[in-house]
Write an enzyme that holds these catalytic residues in place. Sequence first.
Site, PDB file in Angstrom:
ATOM      1  CD1 TRP A 163      21.738   2.528  35.746  1.00  0.00           C
ATOM      2  CD2 TRP A 163      19.572   2.454  35.203  1.00  0.00           C
ATOM      3  NE1 TRP A 163      21.552   1.423  34.944  1.00  0.00           N
ATOM      4  CE2 TRP A 163      20.232   1.361  34.590  1.00  0.00           C
ATOM      5  CE3 TRP A 163      18.191   2.602  35.003  1.00  0.00           C
ATOM      6  CZ2 TRP A 163      19.562   0.433  33.787  1.00  0.00           C
ATOM      7  CZ3 TRP A 163      17.524   1.677  34.202  1.00  0.00           C
ATOM      8  CH2 TRP A 163      18.213   0.613  33.606  1.00  0.00           C
ATOM      9  CE  LYS A 170      29.259   4.500  41.766  1.00  0.00           C
ATOM     10  NZ  LYS A 170      28.575   5.250  40.700  1.00  0.00           N
ATOM     11  CB  SER A 205      24.346  -5.832  37.422  1.00  0.00           C
ATOM     12  OG  SER A 205      25.682  -5.450  37.682  1.00  0.00           O
ATOM     13  CD  GLU A 239      18.337  -6.418  48.596  1.00  0.00           C
ATOM     14  OE1 GLU A 239      17.907  -7.284  47.805  1.00  0.00           O
ATOM     15  OE2 GLU A 239      18.045  -6.394  49.804  1.00  0.00           O
ATOM     16  CB  CYS A 277      15.303  -5.636  40.678  1.00  0.00           C
ATOM     17  SG  CYS A 277      14.424  -4.826  42.025  1.00  0.00           S
ATOM     18  CE  LYS A 312      22.030  -5.973  28.783  1.00  0.00           C
ATOM     19  NZ  LYS A 312      22.298  -5.680  30.162  1.00  0.00           N
ATOM     20  CD  GLU A 334      17.841  -7.922  35.919  1.00  0.00           C
ATOM     21  OE1 GLU A 334      19.070  -7.786  35.950  1.00  0.00           O
ATOM     22  OE2 GLU A 334      17.090  -7.548  36.848  1.00  0.00           O
TER      23      GLU A 334
HETATM   24  P1  NAP Z   1      25.218  -1.886  37.828  1.00  0.00           P
HETATM   25  O1  NAP Z   1      25.831  -1.693  36.504  1.00  0.00           O
HETATM   26  O2  NAP Z   1      25.653  -3.056  38.638  1.00  0.00           O
HETATM   27  O3  NAP Z   1      25.467  -0.523  38.615  1.00  0.00           O
HETATM   28  C1  NAP Z   1      24.971  -0.321  39.908  1.00  0.00           C
HETATM   29  C2  NAP Z   1      25.882   0.635  40.648  1.00  0.00           C
HETATM   30  O4  NAP Z   1      27.164   0.025  40.763  1.00  0.00           O
HETATM   31  C3  NAP Z   1      26.093   1.963  39.915  1.00  0.00           C
HETATM   32  O5  NAP Z   1      26.223   2.985  40.873  1.00  0.00           O
HETATM   33  C4  NAP Z   1      27.432   1.735  39.208  1.00  0.00           C
HETATM   34  O6  NAP Z   1      28.142   2.936  38.953  1.00  0.00           O
HETATM   35  C5  NAP Z   1      28.156   0.888  40.234  1.00  0.00           C
HETATM   36  N1  NAP Z   1      29.241   0.066  39.680  1.00  0.00           N
HETATM   37  C6  NAP Z   1      29.390  -0.367  38.403  1.00  0.00           C
HETATM   38  N2  NAP Z   1      30.548  -1.073  38.312  1.00  0.00           N
HETATM   39  C7  NAP Z   1      31.121  -1.080  39.529  1.00  0.00           C
HETATM   40  C8  NAP Z   1      32.326  -1.618  40.059  1.00  0.00           C
HETATM   41  N3  NAP Z   1      33.173  -2.309  39.300  1.00  0.00           N
HETATM   42  N4  NAP Z   1      32.611  -1.430  41.364  1.00  0.00           N
HETATM   43  C9  NAP Z   1      31.764  -0.747  42.168  1.00  0.00           C
HETATM   44  N5  NAP Z   1      30.617  -0.176  41.709  1.00  0.00           N
HETATM   45  C10 NAP Z   1      30.289  -0.360  40.413  1.00  0.00           C
HETATM   46  O7  NAP Z   1      23.636  -1.991  37.764  1.00  0.00           O
HETATM   47  P2  NAP Z   1      22.636  -0.975  37.028  1.00  0.00           P
HETATM   48  O8  NAP Z   1      22.709  -1.289  35.590  1.00  0.00           O
HETATM   49  O9  NAP Z   1      22.852   0.405  37.499  1.00  0.00           O
HETATM   50  O10 NAP Z   1      21.245  -1.436  37.658  1.00  0.00           O
HETATM   51  C11 NAP Z   1      20.510  -2.458  37.149  1.00  0.00           C
HETATM   52  C12 NAP Z   1      20.640  -3.716  37.992  1.00  0.00           C
HETATM   53  O11 NAP Z   1      20.246  -3.421  39.347  1.00  0.00           O
HETATM   54  C13 NAP Z   1      19.706  -4.804  37.536  1.00  0.00           C
HETATM   55  O12 NAP Z   1      20.385  -6.029  37.517  1.00  0.00           O
HETATM   56  C14 NAP Z   1      18.606  -4.805  38.593  1.00  0.00           C
HETATM   57  O13 NAP Z   1      17.926  -6.009  38.724  1.00  0.00           O
HETATM   58  C15 NAP Z   1      19.377  -4.449  39.817  1.00  0.00           C
HETATM   59  N6  NAP Z   1      18.477  -3.928  40.867  1.00  0.00           N
HETATM   60  C16 NAP Z   1      18.209  -4.729  41.937  1.00  0.00           C
HETATM   61  C17 NAP Z   1      17.338  -4.295  42.940  1.00  0.00           C
HETATM   62  C18 NAP Z   1      17.070  -5.150  44.139  1.00  0.00           C
HETATM   63  O14 NAP Z   1      16.548  -4.618  45.124  1.00  0.00           O
HETATM   64  N7  NAP Z   1      17.396  -6.427  44.115  1.00  0.00           N
HETATM   65  C19 NAP Z   1      16.734  -3.043  42.834  1.00  0.00           C
HETATM   66  C20 NAP Z   1      17.025  -2.244  41.722  1.00  0.00           C
HETATM   67  C21 NAP Z   1      17.900  -2.708  40.744  1.00  0.00           C
HETATM   68  P3  NAP Z   1      28.078   3.721  37.526  1.00  0.00           P
HETATM   69  O15 NAP Z   1      26.788   3.343  36.906  1.00  0.00           O
HETATM   70  O16 NAP Z   1      28.180   5.139  37.915  1.00  0.00           O
HETATM   71  O17 NAP Z   1      29.269   3.254  36.741  1.00  0.00           O
END
Ligand code: NAP
Length: 495
Positions: free
Chosen positions: A164, A188, A242, A264, A299, A349, A398
Site C-alpha cells: 500500500w 492483487k 513485508s 522485495e 522501504c 503501531k 522497521e
Molecule cells: P504486507 O502486509 O506484507 O502486504 C503486502 C501485500 O501482501 C498486500 O497486498 C497484502 O494484502 C498481501 N498479503 C498479506 N498477507 C498475505 C498472505 N498471507 N499471502 C499472500 N499475500 C498476503 O506488507 P505491507 O504492510 O502492505 O507493506 C509494507 C512492507 O512492504 C514493508 O515491510 C516495506 O518495507 C515493504 N516494501 C518493500 C519494497 C521493496 O521494494 N523492497 C517496496 C515497498 C514496500 P492485504 O493487505 O490486502 O491483506
Amino acid sequence: MKNREYYAAIAKNLKLHTDPFINGAFVKGGGEPFKTINPATGETIAVLSSNTVEEVYEAERIARAAFEDRRWAGKSPAERKEILIRLGELMMEHRDELAVMETLDSGKPIYDNYNGDVPESADTFRYHAEAIDKLQDAITQGDGEHLSLVVREPLGVVAAIVPWNFPMQMAAWKLAPILAAGNSVIIKPASLTPLSLLKIAELSKEAGIPDGVLNVVLGSGSVVGNALAEHPKIEALTFTGSTEVGKRLLVQSGQTNAKRIFLEMGGKNPCIVMPDVKDFDHAAAEAVNAVFWNMGENCTSNSRLLVHRDIKEEFVKLVVEKTEALRTGDPLDPGNNLGALVEVPHMEKVLGYIETAKREGGKLLTGGGRILTETGGNFIAPTVFDNITPDMTIARDEIFGPVLGIMEFGTEEEAIRIANDTVYGLQASLFTDDLSTAHRVSRMLQAGTISVNCYAEGDIGTPFGGFKQSGFMSRDNSVWANQQYTELKTIWIKL
Ligand code: NAP
C-alpha cells in the site's frame, strides 16, 4: 502544479472502479465486500467487491488461455512495445485523476503523486516497452556439428502481490516487465489502496492489451493472496511487501509447484555522515528527506542516522531545524510535505514505537506524537530521537513511519559495523567528501543500493532490490527485471 481547490474539485467528481478486472471487464466478486478509507479524514471513499478463491482460480484459467493462444506473447515485439508505450501515455493524460486517486486512497501527498508516482509509473511502462525489441538472444560457440541457440521465453501466468505504500508505482514495477516479456498476469493490490491499479486496468484495455492478459483480483492477503501463493499452476509469484509474508510465500512455493518466487521486502536503512563532510546543509536536508519522505512509509526510509561524534552536535541541530520546517497536513494541498499514515492500526503501531523509544532511553528532540486529530486523519509529527544505541528497538525494527533514531560512531569500521548490523539490506546512504572513503565504504555496506552524497534509489535504468532479508532472487527496474520474467531455453540443432 495547481492548488488545493483544483485537486479537491477533482476528488469530488472521481469515477472509481469498485470491482475486480478479469478478462477485460470489471466483474463483481463474490467474496466479502471491503471499504477503502481516506487516511486524511477517516471517511469511506468506496466499497469494493472482493474475489473468492474459486474466482481466483477462474482468473488463472482465463490468464492461461490468453497465454496459450498467444494473443499477447505471439505479438511481435514492436506491437507489444507500441501498446505498452500507449499505456504510459494514457496514464500521463490521466495524470491529475491518478494523482488525486492515489492521494485519497493512501494519504500520500499530492505533490509526490503528481510529480513522482504518476510520471515515474508511466515511465516504467515506456522503459520496459522500449527494451522489448532491443534485448538480444545468443548463439554460443557450439561444437561445429550443432547450432546452439540460447533464447528467452516468457514464464506463462505470473501472479503479482503489491503493498500500500506506493500502490501505483509498485504495480507498474511488476506489470511493465512481466507484460513486456510476453506473460499473462494476475495482480492483487493491497486492500487498503486498490483504486489506482483499477484505473490502470481500464487504461490497459484502451491501450490495446488483449482481454485476459492483465487481470486484477481484489481481496485480503489471507484469502486472495494465499490462493495465488498456493495455486498449483501459476508459474511465478512476484511480491513486494513485508519480510514476514515474503518468507511465507517461499514455503508455500516449496509445498506446491515450486513456482518462481521474487521477493522485495522490508528495510532498516542507514544514513552515514562522515566527519569530512563540508556541506552540512545539503547532507542534513538529504538525511531528513531520506527518513521522512512518504511519511517514512518507505522501504528505503533511512530511519537510522549514524553521525561521527566530532560533528554530531552541529549536524543534529540542523537535522532538527529541517525536520521542524516540514509541513504535515491535508495531502491534497501541494504545499504539504507529509500526509497521513495509511490506516489507524498502522498509526497506532508507529506511536507504540515512539513510546518504546522513550522508555528505552531515547532522547526526544522533536515530534513524538499524533497531531491534527481534529481532521479525523492519521497524522504523526516527524519525530527525531537522539542517544539511540544499536540494540534499542527503534534501531532494529522497521517502523515504517516518520521516526528517526540518531546514533554516533567514532571510526569508519564502527560505522560499517553498525550499518550492517541488521537482518535487512535494501539501501544505504553515505555522505563524505573523500573519494576513497566513498568507494571503500560503498563496497563494505551490505545493501542493494548505496547512494553517495544524496539519498536515492537509482532510476528506472538501475536494478532495485535487497540483500539479506530485504529481498530474494529479485530486482525491480532495469533490463534485469525484464529478464527475470523469462526462462532461458537452449535450442541445439544438428547441422
Ligand atoms: P504486507 O502486509 O506484507 O502486504 C503486502 C501485500 O501482501 C498486500 O497486498 C497484502 O494484502 C498481501 N498479503 C498479506 N498477507 C498475505 C498472505 N498471507 N499471502 C499472500 N499475500 C498476503 O506488507 P505491507 O504492510 O502492505 O507493506 C509494507 C512492507 O512492504 C514493508 O515491510 C516495506 O518495507 C515493504 N516494501 C518493500 C519494497 C521493496 O521494494 N523492497 C517496496 C515497498 C514496500 P492485504 O493487505 O490486502 O491483506
